[in-house]
Motif scaffolding. Structure first.
Motif, short mmCIF file in Angstrom:
data_model
loop_
_atom_site.label_atom_id
_atom_site.label_comp_id
_atom_site.label_asym_id
_atom_site.label_seq_id
_atom_site.Cartn_x
_atom_site.Cartn_y
_atom_site.Cartn_z
N TYR A 35 0.86 -1.22 0.05
CA TYR A 35 -0.02 -0.08 0.09
C TYR A 35 0.82 1.04 0.08
O TYR A 35 2.07 1.11 0.42
CB TYR A 35 -0.93 0.03 1.31
N GLU A 36 0.28 2.20 -0.43
CA GLU A 36 1.03 3.47 -0.86
C GLU A 36 1.32 4.21 0.82
O GLU A 36 2.84 4.48 0.81
CB GLU A 36 0.62 4.64 -1.47
N LEU A 53 -13.33 6.19 5.09
CA LEU A 53 -12.91 5.25 4.35
C LEU A 53 -13.93 4.84 3.27
O LEU A 53 -13.42 4.79 1.98
CB LEU A 53 -12.74 3.76 5.06
N ILE A 54 -15.06 5.37 3.50
CA ILE A 54 -16.14 5.15 2.39
C ILE A 54 -16.55 6.30 1.58
O ILE A 54 -17.53 6.20 0.74
CB ILE A 54 -17.52 4.24 2.80
N HIS A 55 -16.06 7.46 2.02
CA HIS A 55 -16.57 8.61 1.36
C HIS A 55 -16.14 8.60 -0.38
O HIS A 55 -14.92 8.25 -0.60
CB HIS A 55 -15.43 9.71 1.87
N ALA A 83 -14.13 -4.94 -1.79
CA ALA A 83 -13.96 -5.95 -2.70
C ALA A 83 -12.56 -5.94 -3.77
O ALA A 83 -12.05 -6.91 -4.06
CB ALA A 83 -15.18 -6.02 -3.65
N ASP A 84 -12.34 -4.52 -3.99
CA ASP A 84 -10.97 -4.23 -4.77
C ASP A 84 -9.76 -4.20 -4.08
O ASP A 84 -8.52 -4.12 -4.56
CB ASP A 84 -11.04 -2.95 -5.62
N ARG A 85 -9.88 -4.29 -2.46
CA ARG A 85 -8.80 -4.37 -1.66
C ARG A 85 -7.72 -3.16 -1.58
O ARG A 85 -6.76 -3.11 -1.38
CB ARG A 85 -7.86 -5.60 -1.95
N SER A 86 -8.48 -1.94 -2.17
CA SER A 86 -7.77 -0.91 -2.23
C SER A 86 -7.38 -0.34 -0.92
O SER A 86 -6.43 0.49 -0.98
CB SER A 86 -8.72 0.13 -2.97
N TRP A 87 -7.84 -0.78 0.17
CA TRP A 87 -7.43 -0.70 1.38
C TRP A 87 -7.82 -1.74 2.19
O TRP A 87 -8.62 -2.27 2.11
CB TRP A 87 -7.86 0.90 2.13
#
Length: 272
Positions: free
Chosen positions: A34-35, A111-113, A221-225
């Motif tokens: 992660y970044e 997180l969901i914004h 679902a995309d595991r972005s975080w």
């Protein structure tokens, strides 16, 4: 609000990514790559059950918090919460093992914004909670009814106890293998959930009330975080895109500190 049980295979990517990491590092909980990463610090409670943040404790001792600090280090306590320094902070217990409800909701809002309304999330519930399986770990107290005989009161108590000890989940969950992340107690039941459940989890209604434990694991679902709160930890760890982590760091409702993926929590801050 909804959640549904899913196979532990949905979280196997975490186990695979973290299995070889130094167990004290951030990436032993949240995979590397992660970044940016951040610790969201859990507050403690003072003698009046009011929330106390780490900064307040640190200021009282002229301690500068580093990314690797445990709360005990900040407060001058040992792992059991007993003072080991002359100026130890003794007006509070060790931190909560999860974020308070309002802070959790504030974190999830960040997180969901901007996420799609139909976005689904995977959430993990620590398998060690007694209410999940019920049984003898759950005990109750019940005042005898003066209108009943001793035998009738015993029967009423046994009936109430049997009801309280029923498992909260069905065999499709209890008999399914949990996600195992090592360490013996790091076992989690996984569920698919919507954003409303993620922000306001309600796993079951039991005799002890609403079971609203915060998810120990969560990711879209995309595991972005991905976030992780291990049992009995003093913080929640989060990895994600730089802009998202910056938004969490700027959230005024949270106490946060940025970490590197190889920061060794509880050790020196080398490798940040």
């Amino acid at each position: 609000m909804q959640f549904s049980h899913i196979s532990a295979e949905q979280g196997q990517w975490i186990a695979s990514a973290c299995s070889s990491a130094d167990p004290s590092t951030v990436v032993a909980q949240v995979p590397e790559g992660y970044e940016r990463y951040v610790r969201i610090l859990h507050p403690a409670l003072d003698e009046d059950d009011q929330l106390v943040n780490w900064g307040t404790v640190a200021q009282s001792r002229n301690h500068i918090i580093t990314a690797a600090d445990l709360f005990e280090t900040v407060a001058g306590l040992d792992a059991q919460g007993d003072p080991v320094e002359e100026d130890a902070w003794v007006d509070t217990d060790l931190p909560l093992d999860q974020l308070p409800e309002q802070q959790w909701q504030s974190l999830i809002d960040t997180l969901i914004h901007g996420a799609r309304p139909e976005q689904e999330y995977v959430v993990g519930l620590w398998a060690g909670y007694a209410f999940i399986e019920g049984g003898e770990r759950i005990q109750i107290e019940q005042e005898p009814d003066p209108q009943l005989s001793d035998e009738e009161n015993r029967e009423a108590y046994q009936a109430a106890l049997a009801e309280a000890q029923k498992p909260a989940f069905g065999p499709e969950i209890l008999n399914a293998a949990p996600l195992e992340l090592g360490g013996g107690y790091r076992n989690y039941h996984l569920f698919e959930a919507d954003a409303q459940f993620l922000a306001h989890p309600l796993w079951a209604e039991t005799v002890d009330g609403a079971q609203r434990q915060r998810p120990a694991l969560a990711f879209p679902a995309d595991r972005s975080w991905m976030l992780s709160t291990e049992p009995y930890d003093d913080c929640t760890l989060l990895g994600g895109p730089a802009a998202l982590i910056e938004a969490v760091l700027e959230n005024p409702g949270l106490e946060t500190i940025e970490v590197g993926q190889f920061t060794r929590i509880g050790h020196s801050n080398e490798g940040r």
